[in-house]
Structures are given as structure tokens and as C-alpha cells.
Design a protein around this motif. Structure first.
Motif, PDB file in Angstrom:
ATOM      1  N   ASP A  21       0.835  -1.145   0.028  1.00  0.00           N
ATOM      2  CA  ASP A  21      -0.043  -0.173  -0.111  1.00  0.00           C
ATOM      3  C   ASP A  21       0.846   1.538  -0.136  1.00  0.00           C
ATOM      4  O   ASP A  21       1.802   1.155   0.818  1.00  0.00           O
ATOM      5  CB  ASP A  21      -0.811   0.124   1.174  1.00  0.00           C
ATOM      6  N   PHE A  22       0.672   2.098  -0.989  1.00  0.00           N
ATOM      7  CA  PHE A  22       1.279   3.397  -1.054  1.00  0.00           C
ATOM      8  C   PHE A  22       0.356   4.458  -0.975  1.00  0.00           C
ATOM      9  O   PHE A  22      -0.434   4.676  -1.886  1.00  0.00           O
ATOM     10  CB  PHE A  22       2.023   3.384  -2.348  1.00  0.00           C
ATOM     11  N   HIS A  23       0.008   4.924   0.322  1.00  0.00           N
ATOM     12  CA  HIS A  23      -1.290   6.000   0.353  1.00  0.00           C
ATOM     13  C   HIS A  23      -2.459   5.463  -0.462  1.00  0.00           C
ATOM     14  O   HIS A  23      -2.824   6.423  -1.117  1.00  0.00           O
ATOM     15  CB  HIS A  23      -0.898   7.350   0.309  1.00  0.00           C
ATOM     16  N   ASN A  76      15.997  15.611  -5.074  1.00  0.00           N
ATOM     17  CA  ASN A  76      14.894  15.951  -6.170  1.00  0.00           C
ATOM     18  C   ASN A  76      13.600  16.051  -5.769  1.00  0.00           C
ATOM     19  O   ASN A  76      12.921  16.788  -6.413  1.00  0.00           O
ATOM     20  CB  ASN A  76      15.292  14.894  -7.258  1.00  0.00           C
ATOM     21  N   HIS A  77      13.042  15.528  -4.694  1.00  0.00           N
ATOM     22  CA  HIS A  77      11.541  15.530  -4.357  1.00  0.00           C
ATOM     23  C   HIS A  77      11.380  15.292  -2.786  1.00  0.00           C
ATOM     24  O   HIS A  77      12.349  14.481  -2.321  1.00  0.00           O
ATOM     25  CB  HIS A  77      11.164  14.373  -5.217  1.00  0.00           C
ATOM     26  N   ALA A  78      10.644  16.140  -2.229  1.00  0.00           N
ATOM     27  CA  ALA A  78      10.519  16.011  -0.738  1.00  0.00           C
ATOM     28  C   ALA A  78       9.628  15.219  -0.126  1.00  0.00           C
ATOM     29  O   ALA A  78       9.411  15.013   1.110  1.00  0.00           O
ATOM     30  CB  ALA A  78      10.394  17.479  -0.285  1.00  0.00           C
ATOM     31  N   GLU A  79       9.054  14.357  -0.997  1.00  0.00           N
ATOM     32  CA  GLU A  79       7.936  13.352  -0.579  1.00  0.00           C
ATOM     33  C   GLU A  79       8.661  12.333   0.393  1.00  0.00           C
ATOM     34  O   GLU A  79       9.710  11.953   0.064  1.00  0.00           O
ATOM     35  CB  GLU A  79       7.071  12.758  -1.714  1.00  0.00           C
ATOM     36  N   PRO A  80       7.908  11.991   1.363  1.00  0.00           N
ATOM     37  CA  PRO A  80       8.609  10.996   2.517  1.00  0.00           C
ATOM     38  C   PRO A  80       9.185   9.637   2.057  1.00  0.00           C
ATOM     39  O   PRO A  80      10.305   9.093   2.674  1.00  0.00           O
ATOM     40  CB  PRO A  80       7.651  11.071   3.400  1.00  0.00           C
ATOM     41  N   ASP A  81       8.769   9.300   0.917  1.00  0.00           N
ATOM     42  CA  ASP A  81       9.282   7.641   0.390  1.00  0.00           C
ATOM     43  C   ASP A  81      10.885   8.177  -0.159  1.00  0.00           C
ATOM     44  O   ASP A  81      11.519   7.314  -0.031  1.00  0.00           O
ATOM     45  CB  ASP A  81       8.461   7.541  -0.489  1.00  0.00           C
ATOM     46  N   HIS A  82      11.157   9.427  -0.275  1.00  0.00           N
ATOM     47  CA  HIS A  82      12.706   9.539  -0.809  1.00  0.00           C
ATOM     48  C   HIS A  82      13.087  10.453   0.503  1.00  0.00           C
ATOM     49  O   HIS A  82      14.409  10.267   0.800  1.00  0.00           O
ATOM     50  CB  HIS A  82      12.645  10.398  -2.049  1.00  0.00           C
ATOM     51  N   ALA A  83      12.622  11.539   0.774  1.00  0.00           N
ATOM     52  CA  ALA A  83      13.210  12.452   1.800  1.00  0.00           C
ATOM     53  C   ALA A  83      13.098  12.187   3.268  1.00  0.00           C
ATOM     54  O   ALA A  83      13.575  12.833   4.167  1.00  0.00           O
ATOM     55  CB  ALA A  83      12.671  13.970   1.666  1.00  0.00           C
ATOM     56  N   VAL A 143       5.344  17.763 -11.425  1.00  0.00           N
ATOM     57  CA  VAL A 143       5.756  16.450 -11.797  1.00  0.00           C
ATOM     58  C   VAL A 143       6.446  15.947 -10.500  1.00  0.00           C
ATOM     59  O   VAL A 143       7.671  15.503 -10.908  1.00  0.00           O
ATOM     60  CB  VAL A 143       6.483  16.421 -13.107  1.00  0.00           C
ATOM     61  N   HIS A 144       5.893  15.293  -9.526  1.00  0.00           N
ATOM     62  CA  HIS A 144       4.388  15.814  -9.429  1.00  0.00           C
ATOM     63  C   HIS A 144       4.047  16.587  -8.249  1.00  0.00           C
ATOM     64  O   HIS A 144       3.131  16.596  -7.677  1.00  0.00           O
ATOM     65  CB  HIS A 144       3.405  14.273  -9.451  1.00  0.00           C
ATOM     66  N   TRP A 145       5.097  17.101  -7.497  1.00  0.00           N
ATOM     67  CA  TRP A 145       4.785  18.151  -6.268  1.00  0.00           C
ATOM     68  C   TRP A 145       5.574  19.290  -6.865  1.00  0.00           C
ATOM     69  O   TRP A 145       6.282  19.468  -7.827  1.00  0.00           O
ATOM     70  CB  TRP A 145       5.720  17.697  -5.266  1.00  0.00           C
ATOM     71  N   MET A 162      13.850  11.472 -10.569  1.00  0.00           N
ATOM     72  CA  MET A 162      12.840  11.240  -9.492  1.00  0.00           C
ATOM     73  C   MET A 162      11.739  10.390  -9.995  1.00  0.00           C
ATOM     74  O   MET A 162      11.948   9.276 -10.310  1.00  0.00           O
ATOM     75  CB  MET A 162      12.711  12.814  -9.239  1.00  0.00           C
ATOM     76  N   ASP A 163      10.629  10.742  -9.443  1.00  0.00           N
ATOM     77  CA  ASP A 163       9.418   9.785  -9.775  1.00  0.00           C
ATOM     78  C   ASP A 163       9.004   9.568 -11.255  1.00  0.00           C
ATOM     79  O   ASP A 163       8.371   8.552 -11.523  1.00  0.00           O
ATOM     80  CB  ASP A 163       8.103  10.486  -8.954  1.00  0.00           C
ATOM     81  N   ALA A 164       9.441  10.475 -12.038  1.00  0.00           N
ATOM     82  CA  ALA A 164       9.057  10.358 -13.404  1.00  0.00           C
ATOM     83  C   ALA A 164       9.770   9.150 -13.829  1.00  0.00           C
ATOM     84  O   ALA A 164      11.007   9.002 -13.790  1.00  0.00           O
ATOM     85  CB  ALA A 164       9.389  11.773 -14.187  1.00  0.00           C
ATOM     86  N   ILE A 190       0.756   1.706 -14.293  1.00  0.00           N
ATOM     87  CA  ILE A 190      -0.065   1.815 -13.185  1.00  0.00           C
ATOM     88  C   ILE A 190       0.473   3.160 -12.527  1.00  0.00           C
ATOM     89  O   ILE A 190      -0.211   3.978 -11.780  1.00  0.00           O
ATOM     90  CB  ILE A 190       0.052   0.692 -12.436  1.00  0.00           C
ATOM     91  N   TYR A 191       1.692   3.370 -12.408  1.00  0.00           N
ATOM     92  CA  TYR A 191       2.404   4.533 -11.784  1.00  0.00           C
ATOM     93  C   TYR A 191       1.780   5.754 -12.261  1.00  0.00           C
ATOM     94  O   TYR A 191       1.515   6.754 -11.578  1.00  0.00           O
ATOM     95  CB  TYR A 191       4.105   4.410 -11.655  1.00  0.00           C
ATOM     96  N   TYR A 192       1.774   5.827 -13.640  1.00  0.00           N
ATOM     97  CA  TYR A 192       1.390   7.174 -14.176  1.00  0.00           C
ATOM     98  C   TYR A 192      -0.118   7.405 -13.897  1.00  0.00           C
ATOM     99  O   TYR A 192      -0.443   8.618 -13.464  1.00  0.00           O
ATOM    100  CB  TYR A 192       1.625   7.044 -15.737  1.00  0.00           C
ATOM    101  N   ALA A 221      13.283   7.459  -9.288  1.00  0.00           N
ATOM    102  CA  ALA A 221      13.453   7.208  -7.946  1.00  0.00           C
ATOM    103  C   ALA A 221      12.715   5.983  -7.664  1.00  0.00           C
ATOM    104  O   ALA A 221      12.699   5.605  -6.342  1.00  0.00           O
ATOM    105  CB  ALA A 221      12.818   8.209  -7.270  1.00  0.00           C
ATOM    106  N   HIS A 222      11.888   5.210  -8.492  1.00  0.00           N
ATOM    107  CA  HIS A 222      11.331   3.842  -8.377  1.00  0.00           C
ATOM    108  C   HIS A 222      11.736   2.983  -9.334  1.00  0.00           C
ATOM    109  O   HIS A 222      11.337   3.379 -10.427  1.00  0.00           O
ATOM    110  CB  HIS A 222       9.605   4.239  -7.989  1.00  0.00           C
ATOM    111  N   GLY A 223      11.829   1.702  -9.078  1.00  0.00           N
ATOM    112  CA  GLY A 223      11.747   0.645  -9.896  1.00  0.00           C
ATOM    113  C   GLY A 223      13.093   0.628 -10.773  1.00  0.00           C
ATOM    114  O   GLY A 223      14.153   0.998 -10.316  1.00  0.00           O
TER     115      GLY A 223
HETATM  116 FE1  FEO Z   1       6.422  11.359  -4.986  1.00  0.00          FE
HETATM  117 FE2  FEO Z   1       8.118   8.661  -5.094  1.00  0.00          FE
HETATM  118  O1  FEO Z   1       7.472  10.247  -4.222  1.00  0.00           O
END
Ligand code: FEO
Length: 407
Positions: A21-23, A76-83, A143-145, A162-164, A190-192, A221-223
Motif C-alpha cells: 500500500d502506497f497511500h 530531487n523531491h521532498a515526499e517522505p518515500d525519498h526524503a 511532476v508531481h509536487w 525522481m518519480d517520473a 499503473i504508476y502514471y 526514484a522507483h523501479g
Molecule cells: Fe512522489 Fe516517490 O514520491
């Protein structure tokens, strides 16, 4: 596991095999939080990981170099899954400056106590020389914050994106040519659909900017990292950002005593025509994640709900709320459903379809208690009409309702 992208550029992230689960996003294949270490005259860490994995990240860095030698930590991105791991990382790297754009510095200060961090604020076009290699920054707002950013290493033709172009995909492999391409592309879609879809306009602008870069590798940043199939993922992003529909009709529904279900199956029968992909999705036997993914490239959507307490079935409401937030653009929509002594379900669906600015060619089709043979005939006819529209839209690359990338 091969972690090496280029000489002295290594993956130092975490593979999260068990996260599901990712939010609210179903991560059926797990996830990775990718971080990269660029060793040169000066060493830079590109991105971090989720907080629980910060010590693992530091261990991976320590296996390659002395922690005191890391001079830059690029966020590159402040969302907690990275930062999320940054407080631990910054505390463990005594000589590192945190490199990010202005909005990211603000966002980080709102998530963490950053008062003791050395900060180096960068903007699009700024560069940092590491010695033989250069870090070049490109802000990618929404893209996307708001604070999102790419880091490009021109000497290596390497883009840290980053997420892109990412995918929630746990694997022991690190590169796109080491895993089945179909699986990677399925997860990228699915991610997009579930993360990036609301920002198609910004993605389209970004793709124009990145077209000017000489890209030989994309490290998201993923995959997995893109090194063989870069044109495939870039073309897919262009198609998704441009809202290019497929000849595809979805019949999405929830039903109480199968009256709306009967209508849904009649619409499906009408839509099942040569050259058209028609799909039936019962909401409570599916998931928000899958439904959003299927909607991404569908031309037409028939959406049905029985009436419960003068309104929507609850899970139909959840799906419509989720879709409205993701802003899928350019569909043809059609509302249907059953009711008893009061109306409400199909009418509420219709309001959502119109709120999403889809083309809605007719009023909702309703059945009281049980759909009559005439109503089922009408359902089949509507299915046929949606299939025809889907074929036309895909052939002309037209979109319905609000045009793609309009604000
Ligand atoms: Fe928008 Fe992977 O965090």
C-alpha cells in the motif's frame, strides 16, 4: 545484483519487497526507493530513501566510500518515500550540503528540523562540478509536487528523474533489460495513472524540455533504470500526457440486486465489437488502482451505480471521487443504474462525469427495480454508440469533452 550504472555511479537504495500500500495505491509488486552515489573528486548522493531504510542506505554508501567524503546530498523531491530518511542521512554525513530548489527547502523545513543542515539552493540551469562529472539541475514543478526536480549528468548522458518514469516494482534486478519489458511497462502505466495523471500538461512541457538533453540512461526514484528501452517509456509518457485514447470502452459498475449489473452486461454486449476492447469492471471486485489504470487510455466509460439512500453505492462514490481527483481528460462518459422508489444513483454518477468535463452525449439511463427488455435493448444500443465513438476517437486521436492539457 548489478548496482553499477556507470563507472563510480552506483545504486544505493532499498528494495521494499513486502509493501502493498502506497497511500491507497496497491503496490502489488512491492516498490523500491532508489538512491544513487556519484563518486568523483567530490562525492554526491542523489536522493535518499524512506525513513526506516536510512541506515541501510548509509551502510551501502559506507561500503563504497568514507561517509565524511560525501559533499552533496541532492534532494530531487521532498515526499517522505525519498526524503523521509534525510534527517538520519544528514546527521551521518558531516561534510555534506543538502542541494535542492527553493520550494524543496521550504517543504523539507516543514517536514523536518533542517536548522542544522548546510543548504545549497539551486534552480534550473545551475550546475555543480564534482570533478570529471557535472550535476545539472532542471526544476520540474508539479511532476508531481511543486518542488520536484531532475538532476542530469551530461558527461554520462544520465538523467536522475525522481518519480517520473518510475514504477512500483520490487525486483533483484536494477535495469530494464534484465526484467520482462511487459511487466515494467505495466507498472509504469499503473504508476502514471495513479500518481502522475493529474499533471499531463506539466509532463508534456517537461518532455519538450528533456528532448533537448542527450539521454543514454534514465534513473528514476522507483523501479528499474532505463538503459535499453528509453524510447519506449518516453513514447508512452508522450501518449499518456497527450491523452491519446485507445479504441477501448470500460463498463464500470456497482450493483445491489444485479439490476445495474444486468444493464452493465447489456452495455458490454453492445460495446463488444471488432477492433474495440470492451471491459466489464465490478467495482467491489476490483480496486481503485486498477480502475484508474484502465481509465487512463480508455476512450469511453459507461459508469453505473444502483441507488442507495437516494445516492451512489458507497464504493462507486469512492471510485468517482478518486477519478475526479486524478482528472482523466478527454473521455466520453455515460451514466446508468437502477433505483427503487427514489432516484439518485445514476444522476449522481452523471454529475461526476460532467464535473470531469467529459463529453456526455445523453442523459442517464435508468431502470426502476428491474431493467425491462426495452431498457436492456437501449443499453445494448448505447454500448454500440460508445464503441463507435471509441473507434473514431482512437483513429483521429481526438479526445472527448475538455481538450487534453487544457487547464
Ligand atoms: Fe512522489 Fe516517490 O514520491
Amino acid at each position: 545484483m548489478n548496482r553499477t550504472l556507470r563507472e563510480n555511479i552506483d545504486w544505493v537504495g532499498h528494495v521494499d519487497w513486502t509493501v502493498r500500500d502506497f497511500h491507497g495505491y496497491d503496490t502489488a509488486r512491492g516498490a523500491t526507493y532508489n538512491a544513487y552515489l556519484v563518486r568523483d573528486d567530490q562525492t554526491a548522493l542523489i536522493d535518499a530513501v524512506k525513513a526506516p531504510y536510512a541506515d541501510e542506505l548509509l551502510g551501502s554508501i559506507a561500503a563504497l566510500t568514507d561517509l565524511s567524503g560525501v559533499k552533496f546530498v541532492v534532494c530531487n523531491h521532498a515526499e517522505p518515500d525519498h526524503a523521509g530518511g534525510l534527517p538520519r542521512v544528514m546527521a551521518a554525513l558531516p561534510n555534506a550540503a543538502l542541494v535542492c530548489d527553493k520550494k524543496c527547502a521550504t517543504a523539507l523545513s516543514q517536514h523536518h528540523d533542517t536548522t542544522g543542515w548546510k543548504m545549497r539552493i539551486v534552480a534550473t540551469g545551475d550546475t555543480i562540478s564534482l570533478g570529471r562529472r557535472t550535476l545539472q539541475f532542471l526544476e520540474t514543478p508539479m511532476v508531481h509536487w511543486p518542488e520536484s526536480m531532475f538532476t542530469y549528468v551530461p558527461e554520462e548522458k544520465l538523467l536522475f528523474s525522481m518519480d517520473a518514469f518510475g514504477q512500483h516494482y520490487a525486483t533483484s534486478q536494477r535495469f530494464d533489460d534484465e526484467v520482462p519489458l511487459g511487466t515494467v511497462m505495466e507498472e509504469a502505466k499503473i504508476y502514471y495513472a495513479n500518481i502522475v495523471m493529474p499533471f499531463g500538461k506539466q509532463v508534456a512541457a517537461l518532455l519538450k524540455k528533456t528532448a533537448g538533453l542527450d539521454i543514454g540512461m534514465i534513473a528514476p526514484a522507483h523501479g528499474v533504470i532505463w538503459r535499453k528501452h528509453i524510447p519506449v517509456i518516453l513514447e508512452a509518457y508522450q501518449n499518456w500526457a497527450d491523452c491519446r485514447p485507445k479504441p477501448k470502452v470500460l463498463v464500470i459498475y456497482d450493483t445491489m440486486w444485479d439490476s445495474t449489473g444486468r444493464m452493465a452486461r447489456a452495455i458490454l454486449a453492445g460495446a463488444s465489437q471488432p477492433g474495440v476492447e470492451a471491459q466489464l469492471i465490478h467495482i467491489r471486485h476490483s480496486s481503485l488502482t486498477r480502475i484508474a489504470t484502465e481509465v487512463l487510455d480508455a476512450a469511453a466509460v459507461a459508469f453505473g451505480s444502483s441507488t442507495l439512500n437516494q445516492g451512489l453505492m458507497p464504493m462507486a462514490g469512492a471510485v468517482l471521487t478518486y477519478l475526479k481527483g486524478l482528472r482523466p481528460v478527454g473521455k466520453v462518459g455515460f451514466a446508468f443504474g437502477s433505483h427503487g422508489w427514489s432516484g439518485g444513483g445514476p444522476e449522481a454518477v452523471n454529475e461526476y462525469l460532467r464535473a470531469m468535463k467529459w463529453e456526455v452525449p445523453r442523459e442517464p439511463l435508468k431502470a426502476q427495480y428491474r431493467p425491462t427488455p426495452n431498457v436492456l435493448d437501449e443499453c445494448r444500443a448505447v454500448g454500440g454508440m460508445l464503441a463507435e465513438k471509441a473507434r473514431e476517437m482512437a483513429a483521429d486521436r481526438k479526445v472527448g469533452g475538455r481538450q487534453c492539457n487544457e487547464p
